[in-house]
Design a protein around this motif. Structure first.
Motif, mmCIF file in Angstrom:
data_model
loop_
_atom_site.group_PDB
_atom_site.id
_atom_site.type_symbol
_atom_site.label_atom_id
_atom_site.label_comp_id
_atom_site.label_asym_id
_atom_site.label_seq_id
_atom_site.Cartn_x
_atom_site.Cartn_y
_atom_site.Cartn_z
ATOM 1 N N ILE A 200 10.247 -12.579 -1.453
ATOM 2 C CA ILE A 200 9.663 -11.296 -1.044
ATOM 3 C C ILE A 200 9.951 -10.991 0.415
ATOM 4 C CG2 ILE A 200 7.452 -10.065 -0.738
ATOM 5 C CD1 ILE A 200 6.325 -11.620 -3.106
ATOM 6 N N ILE A 201 10.040 -12.044 1.241
ATOM 7 C CA ILE A 201 9.970 -11.896 2.693
ATOM 8 C C ILE A 201 11.045 -10.972 3.271
ATOM 9 C CG2 ILE A 201 11.238 -14.062 3.139
ATOM 10 C CD1 ILE A 201 8.333 -12.743 5.227
ATOM 11 N N GLU A 202 12.230 -10.908 2.614
ATOM 12 C CA GLU A 202 13.241 -10.039 3.234
ATOM 13 C C GLU A 202 13.007 -8.558 2.963
ATOM 14 O OE1 GLU A 202 16.046 -12.460 0.713
ATOM 15 O OE2 GLU A 202 17.305 -10.820 1.451
ATOM 16 N N TYR A 203 12.036 -8.226 2.110
ATOM 17 C CA TYR A 203 11.778 -6.809 1.809
ATOM 18 C C TYR A 203 10.469 -6.307 2.427
ATOM 19 C CZ TYR A 203 15.210 -8.209 -1.662
ATOM 20 O OH TYR A 203 16.316 -8.732 -2.272
ATOM 21 N N THR A 204 9.487 -7.170 2.477
ATOM 22 C CA THR A 204 8.186 -6.749 3.017
ATOM 23 C C THR A 204 7.400 -7.983 3.485
ATOM 24 O OG1 THR A 204 6.062 -5.709 2.503
ATOM 25 C CG2 THR A 204 7.160 -6.798 0.677
ATOM 26 N N ASN A 205 6.534 -7.777 4.473
ATOM 27 C CA ASN A 205 5.673 -8.909 4.870
ATOM 28 C C ASN A 205 4.239 -8.716 4.372
ATOM 29 O OD1 ASN A 205 4.761 -6.968 6.567
ATOM 30 N ND2 ASN A 205 5.161 -8.058 8.473
ATOM 31 N N LYS A 206 4.055 -7.714 3.493
ATOM 32 C CA LYS A 206 2.695 -7.494 2.962
ATOM 33 C C LYS A 206 2.589 -8.055 1.548
ATOM 34 C CE LYS A 206 2.547 -3.001 4.117
ATOM 35 N NZ LYS A 206 2.029 -1.657 4.007
ATOM 36 N N VAL A 207 1.727 -9.036 1.370
ATOM 37 C CA VAL A 207 1.562 -9.592 0.017
ATOM 38 C C VAL A 207 0.094 -9.694 -0.377
ATOM 39 C CG1 VAL A 207 3.660 -11.026 -0.002
ATOM 40 C CG2 VAL A 207 1.518 -12.020 0.722
ATOM 41 N N VAL A 208 -0.092 -9.673 -1.678
ATOM 42 C CA VAL A 208 -1.433 -9.908 -2.238
ATOM 43 C C VAL A 208 -1.308 -11.136 -3.134
ATOM 44 C CG1 VAL A 208 -3.203 -8.982 -3.784
ATOM 45 C CG2 VAL A 208 -2.020 -7.457 -2.178
ATOM 46 N N GLU A 242 3.817 -14.540 7.809
ATOM 47 C CA GLU A 242 4.311 -14.890 9.155
ATOM 48 C C GLU A 242 5.708 -15.511 9.083
ATOM 49 O OE1 GLU A 242 2.695 -14.004 11.722
ATOM 50 O OE2 GLU A 242 0.704 -13.604 10.906
ATOM 51 N N MET A 243 6.108 -15.890 7.867
ATOM 52 C CA MET A 243 7.379 -16.601 7.672
ATOM 53 C C MET A 243 8.579 -15.736 8.098
ATOM 54 S SD MET A 243 8.705 -17.492 3.880
ATOM 55 C CE MET A 243 7.239 -18.245 3.274
ATOM 56 N N ASN A 244 9.637 -16.349 8.637
ATOM 57 C CA ASN A 244 10.827 -15.528 8.871
ATOM 58 C C ASN A 244 11.987 -15.996 7.994
ATOM 59 O OD1 ASN A 244 12.218 -17.603 10.161
ATOM 60 N ND2 ASN A 244 11.300 -17.095 12.126
ATOM 61 N N LEU A 245 12.916 -15.076 7.800
ATOM 62 C CA LEU A 245 13.980 -15.310 6.830
ATOM 63 C C LEU A 245 14.856 -16.510 7.175
ATOM 64 C CD1 LEU A 245 14.855 -14.009 4.259
ATOM 65 C CD2 LEU A 245 16.390 -12.529 5.547
#
Ligand code: F6R
Length: 614
Positions: A200-208, A242-245
């Motif tokens: 998910i991280i490369e598209y958005t940093n908002k997760v549920v 907070e993770m980065n690609l």
């Protein structure tokens, strides 16, 4: 272990799903598949045994259009890894397709009932039973997909993270979870679904993150809706990643495992950052501050974990008993949960898990909580199930660990345990100020010493050539080095497929010594500690039987050097911190032996990174 990816939005789903599957490869799998709705009333399902690249190859000539889809990597539980058992599974009418992580324990009973109703099955999986059940409930009650999923899941015993798409409704994905992780990523006009944040991280940093028994209704151009099995709607809690690609890339290393071994000086600094104050010579862990009284009054500490995390737990036992004078028991979560353990309300339970998703550890935590114990989690994956199901805890903060064999997570777990032991010992008045300050200050020096050891990489690579012939290995250590002997043996087994046993050195003569001959490599951790002289006697016993000795020693060691066939020299440190150093050459040794043997180091056969089934 099994991975889920889903997408609904305005882009073509297939490339996003495939990229997501590649991101989840590290979890371990043996087949993969994808289901796509191409917008022309066609629900296409494609599957392949083997790697995601095999799936891509088989899809090269297929219709992969569609802006909604689900995809899966399967780690076989029910039925061997093949194209039929791979997910997604169609329902009987082929109107629905489902992917599933977990195990449906009552699948046999459900299947028998469905066969009675005229349903037929293509695969041996429990997953196909679930999608047929959902279709049966949908058709027989004449309800929409969401209601059918809700009603069907009420009949299910077991663990699941699922995603379903429906031919008749190309604007919808239904997802649900129980005891198996699932996250929904929220983008602009699009949603992503995955077992963890990496796709998910490369598209958005908002997760549920879905909670147990919650169903997500993910609809095109509509806000995300979350409802539980009892139909109570819940406002989605958005977490910022907070993770980065770059953490998910190899960064120039040949394998993730090597990258992660080399990251350890930095990851341990990250782990200590904000916790150890070098100027004041003090350590504080926020997870303990809020529960000081519990730690002060603890009758006993129970440490629960599996695999490498269990080895970290063994070191924790030595640390807590030495510094805090609290009795400690360390248990495999899988044994603990089924053996009617005695748990006191004034016990502190420490659950250790890199992934935070290990099913056995989660179940053991529930047992401890039911008995009234206070449960503290030590986890790496932020937002995973264990931190969300414990009373308090500490993250290890080492970033994603992708290599299946745990390395940087292990050293960080040991570092957290060391900080905890020092902190609690001080609170309980069980440690002198001098000892406290000395150990703390030496702990801060560990990253630099690891860096020094990493410079031995070429030497260890060279040495590894000597051992590729071996079919068996023995690892020996005493005291704090005994768990490292276990960990060294486990690392070698996992990635090189060479049989290896870890033993307390003194136990040799009670049996395993019979195995020693000139063919048997014996790795001995013989650093300067309180049992050094005793370990030398054990080395002599091996030498007398012509075993080939590789010793991990401190610099300027003459005695062991004179006896060993090979030595690896590491810097001196305090006895209780020695595991953080001695494990490094053993990680490198396993890595290089496995590479020389042509093994798939990052994804060894049969193993899964996140063991979400028991
Ligand atoms: C070994 C390894 C496994 C895990 C074990 C527990 O390299 O990675 O033994 O340590 O499966 O996993 P976690 O720590 O995620 O609970």
């Amino acid at each position: 272990m099994c991975g889920i990816v889903g997408y609904i939005g305005k882009q073509n789903a297939y490339p996003i799903l495939i990229k997501g599957l590649h991101r989840l490869e590290y979890r371990g799998y043996d087949s993969s598949g994808v289901a796509l709705l191409n917008g022309q009333n066609k629900l296409n399902v494609y599957k392949a045994k083997g790697r995601v690249s095999d799936l891509e190859e088989s899809c090269a000539t297929k219709d992969t259009l569609g802006t909604v889809g689900i995809a899966h990597t399967r780690w076989a539980t029910h039925g061997e890894p093949n194209n039929v058992n791979a997910h997604p599974h169609y329902s009987q009418s082929e109107n629905l397709a489902l992917i599933h992580n977990g195990i449906i324990e009552n699948y046999a009973v459900l299947k028998a009932g469905l066969i009675n109703e005229g349903y037929t099955f293509q695969s041996e999986t429990d997953t196909e039973v679930l999608i047929q059940l959902i279709e049966y409930v949908k058709v027989s009650n004449n309800v929409d997909l969401y209601t059918a999923v809700q009603l069907a899941l009420k009949q299910v015993i077991g663990a699941y993270a699922i995603a379903i798409i429906e031919n008749a409704n190309p604007d919808l994905i239904i997802a649900a979870r129980k005891s198996s992780p699932l996250a929904v990523g929220i983008g602009k006009d699009e949603f992503f679904l995955a077992s963890d944040a990496s796709p998910i991280i490369e598209y958005t940093n908002k997760v549920v993150y879905l909670e147990d028994e919650e169903i997500a209704i993910i609809q095109r151009d509509e806000p995300l809706k979350i409802v539980n099995l009892n139909n109570h709607e819940k406002t989605p809690q958005i977490t910022k990643l907070e993770m980065n690609l770059s953490a998910l890339e190899k960064g120039g290393y040949e394998h993730f495992m090597l990258k992660e071994i080399f990251e350890q000086p930095r990851t341990l600094r990250d782990c200590m950052r904000g916790r150890i104050n070098v100027e004041n010579n003090n350590v504080t862990l926020s997870g303990i501050i809020d529960h000081k009284a519990k730690f002060q009054n603890a009758r006993r500490i129970l440490i629960l974990a599996c695999g490498t995390s269990w080895h970290a737990g063994l070191i924790g036992e030595y640390l807590f008993e030495e510094f805090c004078r609290i009795p400690v028991e360390v248990e495999y979560s899988s044994e603990f949960r089924y053996r009617h353990p005695v748990i006191f309300p004034d016990d502190i339970v420490i659950a250790i898990s890199q992934s935070g998703e290990t099913a056995d550890t989660l179940a053991a935590i529930e047992l401890a909580k039911e008995a009234g114990a206070f449960v503290y989690g030590i986890c790496n994956v932020v937002g995973s199930s264990i931190p969300r199901n414990t009373h308090s805890g500490s993250y290890t903060h080492v970033g994603p660990e992708i290599g299946v064999a745990s390395t940087k997570a292990f050293t960080a777990q040991v570092t957290v345990l060391t900080m905890m032991a020092l902190n609690i010992a001080k609170e309980r008045g069980a440690i002198s100020q001098t000892r406290y300050e000395q150990t703390l200050s030496e702990l801060s020096n560990v990253p630099a010493k690891i860096k020094e050891i990493l410079e031995l990489n070429p030497l260890i690579e060279d040495l590894s050539k000597t051992f590729t012939y071996a079919h068996n290995f023995i690892y020996l250590g005493r005291g704090y080095s005994y768990p490292i002997a276990l960990e060294g043996a486990l690392k070698l087994k996992e990635i090189s497929y060479i049989h290896a046993e870890g033993y307390p050195a003194a136990e040799m003569k009670h049996g395993p010594i019979a195995l020693i001959d000139q063919e048997m490599p014996v790795v001995v951790i013989a650093t300067h500690d309180s049992t050094y002289e005793k370990t030398i006697s054990n080395i002599q016993e091996i030498k007398a039987r012509k075993g080939r000795i590789l010793a991990i020693v401190n610099k300027d060691d003459d005695k062991v050097r004179a006896m060993a066939d090979f030595i690896i020299e590491i810097p001196e440190t305090e006895e209780c911190l020695a595991p953080l150093l001695s494990v490094i050459p053993l990680q490198l040794l396993s890595y290089h032996i496995a590479v020389k043997k042509g093994r798939d180091v990052d994804m060894p056969r049969n193993l899964a990174k996140s063991v979400t089934v028991e």
